[in-house]
Structures are given as C-alpha cells and as structure tokens.
Design an enzyme around this catalytic site. Sequence first.
Site, short mmCIF file in Angstrom:
data_model
loop_
_atom_site.label_atom_id
_atom_site.label_comp_id
_atom_site.label_asym_id
_atom_site.label_seq_id
_atom_site.Cartn_x
_atom_site.Cartn_y
_atom_site.Cartn_z
N SER A 84 0.83 -1.21 0.00
CA SER A 84 0.00 0.00 0.00
C SER A 84 0.86 1.26 0.00
CB SER A 84 -0.90 0.03 1.23
OG SER A 84 -1.71 -1.12 1.28
N1 SAH Z 1 -0.26 -5.31 4.08
C1 SAH Z 1 0.40 -5.59 2.83
C2 SAH Z 1 -0.51 -5.28 1.66
C3 SAH Z 1 -0.55 -6.41 0.72
S1 SAH Z 1 -1.85 -6.38 -0.47
C4 SAH Z 1 1.72 -4.84 2.74
O1 SAH Z 1 2.03 -4.05 3.64
O2 SAH Z 1 2.49 -5.10 1.81
C5 SAH Z 1 -3.08 -7.38 0.32
C6 SAH Z 1 -2.67 -8.81 0.62
O3 SAH Z 1 -3.82 -9.48 1.13
C7 SAH Z 1 -2.21 -9.61 -0.59
O4 SAH Z 1 -0.92 -10.12 -0.35
C8 SAH Z 1 -3.24 -10.73 -0.69
O5 SAH Z 1 -2.72 -11.95 -1.13
C9 SAH Z 1 -3.74 -10.83 0.75
N2 SAH Z 1 -5.05 -11.45 0.93
C10 SAH Z 1 -6.15 -11.33 0.16
N3 SAH Z 1 -7.17 -12.07 0.66
C11 SAH Z 1 -6.69 -12.66 1.79
C12 SAH Z 1 -7.25 -13.58 2.75
N4 SAH Z 1 -8.50 -14.04 2.64
N5 SAH Z 1 -6.47 -13.97 3.78
C13 SAH Z 1 -5.18 -13.54 3.91
N6 SAH Z 1 -4.59 -12.71 3.02
C14 SAH Z 1 -5.33 -12.27 1.97
#
Ligand code: SAH
Length: 234
Positions: A84
């Site tokens: 993000s």
């Molecule tokens: N917090 C992260 C943002 C990553 S984008 C950072 O700081 O880099 C959001 C993430 O959520 C992705 O990696 C995606 O694979 C994950 N995601 C989506 N659905 C999910 C679920 N049901 N359980 C766990 N992770 C999930």
Amino acid sequence: MTRSTLLALLAVSLVPALQIGADERFDAARERMVTRQLSSRDITDSLVLDAMRTVPRHGFVRPADVSRAYDDTPVPIGYGQTISQPYIVALMTQLIGPWAGMRVLEIGTGSGYQAAVLAEITDRVYTIEIIPELADWGEANLRRSGYDHVRVRRADGYYGWPEHGPYDAIVVTAAAGSIPPPLVDQLADGGVMVIPVGSPFMTQMLTLVRRDGDRVTTEALLPVRFVPFTRAPE
Ligand code: SAH
C-alpha cells in the site's frame, strides 16, 4: 589474492544485503516521505510517524522497485498484489489508536511492511497471508529487517487466528465485500478493526468497526482502492 583477502572481500560484499535496515542511502527519502506525505496531511500520531520514519520500506519491495519504494503510490509486489501507499499504511495504523503492548492481527501480510510498522509500536503482531509465496517473502522481509517477533501464518484470513485473540485491533489490507463475522468475534471488548469494504476493482470504503461488549458499530471513513480479499477454495 590470498585466501584471507578473498574472504574479507566476500564479507564486505555481503554486508549491504544483510543490513537492509541500516542503509543510509534511503534515510533522506524516508524523511521526505514522512514530511511530504504524512505530517503535511493528517497523520499526527507520534508513534505512527516514528514508526514510518524507522521501517526501511525499501526492504519490502522487489529489488527492481527499490528506487520507488518511498514514492507516494502503491507498488506492485507480484502475484497481482501491491504494497500500500505509505499514507494509507500510516492512516490505517493511526486509525486503530496504537499503543505499546496492544495485540494486533493483520489480514494480508503481502510484503510485510504494514506488519513491520505495527511491530515498531507493539510486540504482539500476528499476520495472515493467503498466497504462500507472498507469506514466505513477507516473512523473509520481516526477519531480514529485524522484526523477529512478528508471527506469520499461511491461511485464509477470513477465519482470523483465534488462538492468539482477542485482539485490541485488526487491520485488514485487502478489500472485502462484507465484514467477516469471525474477525468481529475476535475483537476484544473496546477493540477496533479497520477494513476496506466494497467490490473488488472498484472504489471501496475504508471502514472502522468498533466493538463495545455485544454492541458493534461501523463508521465509513473515506474512499480507497485495495486489492481484493480472496477466499481459499472450500
Ligand atoms: N499489508 C500488505 C498489503 C498487501 S496487499 C503490505 O504491507 O504489503 C493485500 C494482501 O492481502 C495480498 O498479499 C493478498 O494476497 C492478501 N489477501 C487477500 N485475501 C486474503 C485472505 N483471505 N487472507 C489472507 N490474506 C489475503
């Protein structure tokens, strides 16, 4: 070249890779990020600003993207996911009203960056990632930057992580169509959850969920765009 010179050279060339956090080349970029993107907007919590000033964000992007690690945008991290934008990470952290020692669950480890920012504030950070390769990479990024106490789980975060709850805060970093009930159940009394709610690939509403005893309230805060919250096949 003697064997010891060769070993010394090898040791020197390994140092930068091992000490991501200590790389001064990025200090100015990070300080600029804090002043131009965070404190000039509405990030005022000193714990949040200090954490954002400390975490080496360049250690949470792919090597080819290091030069844009501190830009005012999300950055792709592979598998269709993104780290993000710095402002959004800071805002979500500020919204939970962070304090030392709080117990926090993050859904969507991705790069591990949001977890690292939380870990600057509290020792009790738990994070769940559904894509195994990203869970491995995010955990490796965290360990390399010295965040050894963050616990990473490879699973569908819909169900939370009840063994370590209840949580003072839950931070969901993927956009869900609705608020997962198991996550509300794992909020402590007085706990809060920040979660983008809405259709994938459209604008969602960053939503603050509060639990007071049996009472649960929600407050829509601002439009955001996140990658979708996906579900593991049954
Ligand atoms: N917090 C992260 C943002 C990553 S984008 C950072 O700081 O880099 C959001 C993430 O959520 C992705 O990696 C995606 O694979 C994950 N995601 C989506 N659905 C999910 C679920 N049901 N359980 C766990 N992770 C999930």
